[in-house]
Design an enzyme around this catalytic site. Structure first.
Site, short mmCIF file in Angstrom:
data_model
loop_
_atom_site.label_atom_id
_atom_site.label_comp_id
_atom_site.label_asym_id
_atom_site.label_seq_id
_atom_site.Cartn_x
_atom_site.Cartn_y
_atom_site.Cartn_z
N GLN A 259 19.67 3.85 -46.64
CA GLN A 259 20.49 2.81 -47.27
C GLN A 259 20.44 1.52 -46.47
OE1 GLN A 259 21.90 2.99 -50.39
NE2 GLN A 259 20.62 4.80 -50.22
N GLU A 327 29.07 4.87 -53.31
CA GLU A 327 28.01 4.98 -54.31
C GLU A 327 27.30 6.34 -54.18
OE1 GLU A 327 24.93 2.18 -53.52
OE2 GLU A 327 24.01 2.37 -55.50
#
Lengths: 429, 429
Positions: A259, A327
């Site tokens: 990420q 998320e």
């Protein structure tokens, strides 16, 4: 990177700050975007030409400057390295299969009093997909946005994508071929979203706009919400890894960095019950950053937004995870089920030690367009439903109207709406 | 009222103008709302006190000034006229039954390669319902917003409603009792929406805000979209009646007026294949307006936005209806099925001669919160899903990761995301 222990004094205040920090765009972006939308609405293609020259260094004059043909996409597909083409095909197939399972069922029934009730789902006529150019031009994004639209039954699928200095990404074109995109325009930024929403001389307006983009694109979608349907206001990416000490620290470090390498504003968080493991992961992150080609971005993200939280027990991770409403949430333990059962707010969950988040980005099947910025509290990932709408319907038999009409008349009168009452009472015998 | 015939020269241009006309709020509202949101975010309850004094002439000081207790709601319910109470109960029961059928099913399966995939639906933690005060204080609105939230499983249901000069509406309180509302605050306007979205000292923030309101409320919801979930940006109400010449003109006139009486910006449209019938409806509207207590509003709406279109055949009504994408569509013919089958864009459809739109406003069961302003092209009515969100999940077995991991690694590398590739390749044997 910030290291917190739930047992530390002051944990609550520090954690609350993490939850509240919005890594989002500022109000100047709002004003700029508002001006761009106005220009495109008023001046159409002329505004697109000006903005595209100014922002992308690309001159829109000939047909080929404006759009990319289906033939060009097919050529890009055919020219692709066979391994890569196969990988894209596999991804498309799996995404399609998963999303076909999302197709909603219509309802149509007659209840006890003879009232026919139901709901019918239909696809929107046209959808516009924004595909970023440059560094973030991801074929996987195109598949994740286009395939649900196609599965929904959308008739016209339009892509807009900036081509800075004329540069196109053959992988994206190949993905467009696989997904069956109908039109591609070489326009980007807020101006592209405006063109999709309002329509211009060249670009016919669509009903729904989806797809990732920078702060301008996200703000344009937010401002145009209601003029068109949009998927969600997307912010920087996040991952939360809940892991016990029995994981390979290098695996978890790679997950966190996957990420972090997206953007300096991305956020990677580890919650673990093992302080020694936490230190090993920290070391593994530092080690990996030495060799990673995307280290500059990943390090900036990890330094500014990285977080490790040490909890007494992994059960304590769940309320923290719900507040973060991340998320992506990995639950890297032998049996993820009990923790997963308790978790309420997450965009997508990755179960067990063998499910790195990246497998969901590309190929598992579920959508990788997911709510960010704590929005998993109320929002869902992109789905076939984002490209469809539901029409409810009611059919009253004379008997059904006689049965409940008088009650409706009473309510209408009590609300001071006599024409409502009249439209029913006139039909009662 | 505008009368058009599809066979007239210039029809297309005039009809296009009707479709394009947005009866929506101006940009000044946007700036006012933006300032109010900022104040409430920064100053919380203090800003609420000031705005409520200024806009509602209501002083927020004691507990009773701020909120309305569950006991007060129960008393309002008990004090209600028995007929009216029964009507509210019937409406609530029917709305509940219809919405229970909307509860989505979770998915959880393992595919051929051993990949576990699925999606789990959960309710949001808290929902805020805006209930207008004054003239538009509708108990039916409260039921239509609160019951889907309850059916979804929302734990905390908060109502905000302005009480101008302290005035409360006992019908709304009774409806709140029936629906099981948890908290009611006597705050209205954009400031109430801001309080629900950001939270203040007194009002804990919620995750989703729904409910009708004036232009300020609608704009506040639009601006706060993304901070919270919202139902939809709602504009003025619309009805489109598709009718042959065999209807009672007085019935159809009442149907048209039932929307017109809502607001001067409401729009009522008749499409018919019978010019004589059209004239009869026009006369019936004029006649009804002479006696209607809400004639002032209804006449203003009918004069400014009323429309009758004469088509050669009712089949020709369908493409026009799709362009209008109206909130409510009545198909008042003996067999509505063939026309209904062709219609693509509508919020809700009312089938046959016995189904006045008002029956759907109160008691049929489907939701009366529906997309307006041509938004039925891409949006749906309020449903249980607006109070829920979906978490996808993925669980890879070692075999599943071996099967598709290499393709994902290839895609990650092609996209220039090496940490993504690494997080998978490290787990491959």
């Amino acid at each position: 990177m910030l290291l917190l222990k739930t047992s530390d004094e002051g944990f609550e205040a520090k954690f609350t700050k993490v939850v509240r920090d919005r890594r989002e765009s500022d109000t100047q972006v709002g004003r700029d975007v508002s001006a761009i939308l106005h220009e495109v609405r008023e001046r159409g293609d002329k505004a697109l030409v000006e903005y595209t020259t100014r922002f992308d260094g690309h001159n829109l004059s000939t047909e080929d400057d404006w759009s990319i043909s289906k033939e060009t996409c097919e050529e890009a597909y055919k020219s692709l390295d066979a391994d890569l083409r196969e990988a894209l095909e596999t991804a498309a197939e799996r995404i399609r299969a998963y999303h076909e399972g999302q197709l909603p069922e219509d309802r149509d029934y007659t209840d006890a009093i003879g009232m026919r009730l139901g709901a019918r789902w239909t696809a929107v006529d046209a959808a516009g997909l924004y595909v970023p150019g440059g560094r973030a031009a991801y074929p996987s994004s195109l598949l994740m946005n286009a395939i649900p639209a196609k599965v929904a039954g959308v008739g016209r699928l339009v892509v807009t994508t900036p081509t800075p200095k004329g540069e196109v990404n053959p992988l994206v074109l190949a993905a467009a071929h696989i997904a069956g995109v109908d039109e591609i325009y070489r326009v980007g930024g807020a101006q592209a979203v405006a063109a999709l929403a309002y329509g211009t001389q060249r670009i016919k307006r669509v009903d729904v706009v989806t797809g990732p983009g920078n702060a301008w694109v996200a703000e344009a979608k937010r401002q145009l919400y209601g003029v068109v349907g949009i998927d969600m206001v997307a912010g920087p990416s996040e991952i939360l890894v809940i892991a016990d000490g029995k994981n390979d620290p290098e695996w978890i470090a790679a997950d966190l960095l996957s990420q972090a390498e997206h953007d300096p504003t991305s956020q990677s968080i580890l919650i673990t019950d093992d302080a020694r493991f936490a230190a090993q992961v920290e070391d593994a992150v530092d080690l990996a950053l030495m060799k990673l080609p995307t280290a500059k971005t990943a390090r900036a993200s990890w330094d500014a937004h990285g977080l490790i939280v040490i909890v007494d027990s992994l059960e304590d991770a769940i309320p923290l995870a719900d507040r973060l409403a991340a998320e992506h949430v990995e639950i890297a333990v032998d049996d993820p089920e009990p923790l997963f059962a308790k978790l309420r707010h997450a965009g997508s969950v990755f179960l067990g030690r063998n499910t790195p988040e990246a497998v969901g980005d590309y190929i598992a099947g579920p959508n990788h367009v997911l709510p960010t910025g704590r929005r998993a509290r109320f929002a869902s990932g992109l789905s076939v439903l984002d490209f469809m709408k539901r029409t409810s319907f009611i059919g009253a038999s004379q008997g059904a109207l006689e049965a409940i009409g008088p009650a409706a008349v009473r309510l209408a009168e009590a609300e001071g709406l006599p024409a409502h009452a009249l439209s029913i009472s006139k039909r009662l015998s």
